[in-house]
Scaffold this motif. Sequence first.
Motif, PDB file in Angstrom:
ATOM      1  N   ASP A  85      17.737  28.123  14.081  1.00 44.75           N
ATOM      2  CA  ASP A  85      17.761  29.552  14.414  1.00 44.75           C
ATOM      3  C   ASP A  85      18.935  29.915  15.321  1.00 44.75           C
ATOM      4  OD1 ASP A  85      15.587  30.126  12.863  1.00 44.75           O
ATOM      5  OD2 ASP A  85      14.143  30.212  14.520  1.00 44.75           O
ATOM      6  N   VAL A  86      19.457  28.948  16.068  1.00 49.10           N
ATOM      7  CA  VAL A  86      20.601  29.202  16.951  1.00 49.10           C
ATOM      8  C   VAL A  86      21.813  29.650  16.147  1.00 49.10           C
ATOM      9  CG1 VAL A  86      22.241  28.140  18.565  1.00 49.10           C
ATOM     10  CG2 VAL A  86      19.801  27.594  18.715  1.00 49.10           C
ATOM     11  N   ILE A  87      21.992  29.111  14.930  1.00 49.29           N
ATOM     12  CA  ILE A  87      23.166  29.432  14.118  1.00 49.29           C
ATOM     13  C   ILE A  87      22.805  30.145  12.824  1.00 49.29           C
ATOM     14  CG2 ILE A  87      24.629  27.574  15.014  1.00 49.29           C
ATOM     15  CD1 ILE A  87      23.784  25.973  12.505  1.00 49.29           C
ATOM     16  N   SER A  88      21.551  30.455  12.635  1.00 48.55           N
ATOM     17  CA  SER A  88      21.124  31.125  11.401  1.00 48.55           C
ATOM     18  C   SER A  88      21.590  32.577  11.371  1.00 48.55           C
ATOM     19  CB  SER A  88      19.602  31.087  11.284  1.00 48.55           C
ATOM     20  OG  SER A  88      19.162  31.904  10.206  1.00 48.55           O
ATOM     21  N   SER A 132      30.992  33.769  23.953  1.00 49.16           N
ATOM     22  CA  SER A 132      31.315  32.782  24.975  1.00 49.16           C
ATOM     23  C   SER A 132      31.933  31.580  24.286  1.00 49.16           C
ATOM     24  CB  SER A 132      30.058  32.348  25.752  1.00 49.16           C
ATOM     25  OG  SER A 132      29.197  31.584  24.916  1.00 49.16           O
ATOM     26  N   TYR A 133      32.571  30.729  25.073  1.00 46.99           N
ATOM     27  CA  TYR A 133      33.192  29.531  24.499  1.00 46.99           C
ATOM     28  C   TYR A 133      32.148  28.665  23.803  1.00 46.99           C
ATOM     29  CZ  TYR A 133      35.540  25.048  24.108  1.00 46.99           C
ATOM     30  OH  TYR A 133      36.054  23.874  23.614  1.00 46.99           O
ATOM     31  N   HIS A 134      30.991  28.496  24.439  1.00 49.73           N
ATOM     32  CA  HIS A 134      29.964  27.632  23.863  1.00 49.73           C
ATOM     33  C   HIS A 134      29.282  28.252  22.650  1.00 49.73           C
ATOM     34  CE1 HIS A 134      30.159  24.355  26.706  1.00 49.73           C
ATOM     35  NE2 HIS A 134      30.199  25.221  27.708  1.00 49.73           N
ATOM     36  N   ASN A 135      29.518  29.518  22.397  1.00 48.50           N
ATOM     37  CA  ASN A 135      28.938  30.160  21.214  1.00 48.50           C
ATOM     38  C   ASN A 135      29.936  30.292  20.065  1.00 48.50           C
ATOM     39  OD1 ASN A 135      26.430  30.399  22.336  1.00 48.50           O
ATOM     40  ND2 ASN A 135      26.554  32.591  22.770  1.00 48.50           N
ATOM     41  N   LEU A 136      31.082  29.592  20.162  1.00 45.46           N
ATOM     42  CA  LEU A 136      32.059  29.658  19.080  1.00 45.46           C
ATOM     43  C   LEU A 136      31.507  29.101  17.769  1.00 45.46           C
ATOM     44  CD1 LEU A 136      35.417  28.738  20.852  1.00 45.46           C
ATOM     45  CD2 LEU A 136      34.733  30.958  19.923  1.00 45.46           C
ATOM     46  N   THR A 137      30.596  28.144  17.862  1.00 41.32           N
ATOM     47  CA  THR A 137      29.975  27.623  16.645  1.00 41.32           C
ATOM     48  C   THR A 137      29.161  28.713  15.963  1.00 41.32           C
ATOM     49  OG1 THR A 137      29.894  25.381  17.550  1.00 41.32           O
ATOM     50  CG2 THR A 137      28.442  25.865  15.702  1.00 41.32           C
ATOM     51  N   ILE A 138      28.448  29.501  16.745  1.00 45.75           N
ATOM     52  CA  ILE A 138      27.701  30.627  16.175  1.00 45.75           C
ATOM     53  C   ILE A 138      28.658  31.593  15.489  1.00 45.75           C
ATOM     54  CG2 ILE A 138      26.249  32.632  16.712  1.00 45.75           C
ATOM     55  CD1 ILE A 138      25.134  31.030  19.085  1.00 45.75           C
ATOM     56  N   LYS A 139      29.742  31.930  16.161  1.00 40.80           N
ATOM     57  CA  LYS A 139      30.712  32.870  15.598  1.00 40.80           C
ATOM     58  C   LYS A 139      31.299  32.333  14.294  1.00 40.80           C
ATOM     59  CE  LYS A 139      33.315  35.450  18.227  1.00 40.80           C
ATOM     60  NZ  LYS A 139      34.362  36.001  19.132  1.00 40.80           N
TER      61      LYS A 139
END
Length: 325
Positions: A46-49, A140-147
């Motif tokens: 769900d973090v990256i869905s 944020s930098y740590h959310n680049l995977t989500i982006k």
Amino acid sequence: MRKRWRYKLLKYFAIAGLITLVVILAFNSTIRPSLPKTPVPKELYDVISPSTYKFILNQPELCENRRPFLVLMIPLTLKDTEARTAIRRTWGQDGLIPLVTILHLFVIGQPAQSDPVLQEHLVRESKEYGDIIQMDFVDSYHNLTIKTMMIMNWIATYCQGAGYAMKIDADIFLNVHYLVDYLHEQSESSGKDYITGSVISDAVPNRDSFNKWYISEDLYPDSWYPPYVSGAAYVFSVDLARKISWASRFVQPIPLEDVYVGLCLHVLGVKPVYATKFLGFRNLFEVRRLKYERCTFAKHIIVNGFNPQNLIRIWHDFQKSYFTC
């Protein structure tokens, strides 16, 4: 005597080039075991869905009734107004190459603390240029995977008819002419399961908790990373957007977005391709900072590290006499 030395020198370069080519081919043919295809727990997926996040601004009709050759997906933040302006005036401008349809889109999240003034300005930009996608995850930098996974999902959902997509950071100099020529030169196999850029093939997890790229053993217990392409910029055939989105169901999210894409590629059994010229001596995706020199830049697809003012200044000079190099 000089001719003999020249001959020997050319011979040595040829041998070195052949050795480099053999090493590259050997690496690309190396088979490593695939990651087990066990779905990650729902709370992690769900973090990256894509279903977790909603669009604030979208351009769902951008690819309707046309099949762009290339779609440039540019991640940045709400406050990067100057960078968006610089890109629209340089390598992101419309109609740069006649008869070749290239689209650009800025992909943005939302700040941890709301900024109504900047948000209103972004909405006006979106109406004027039609080139902004914004979703409600925190930038944020740590959310680049989500982006990055939102980029993959957008392409797979709204622009499947394109040929290629490129994820490219806003501080990059992009030689659009060279990129288009390079993609045209590739064989038909580049239309499927194809991804190229600056390939990193020997990376291992950094266990120093003070390092920017730190990753704990709990989060990633393996002692090596599969090959991946530097997140500064990479190009891929559009079919991979859907496949990477699918593979993400089997890969636990980590905050290193380029490594994460590499893990998804590993699940798919897809190997990134080196973008090189002259038997591998010149990397076309130059992720180092180079001092500007027109004819040097003319021989690369990307060069890293430019603020908006420098990008505009360099672009104007580069465009004047690019074809004379």
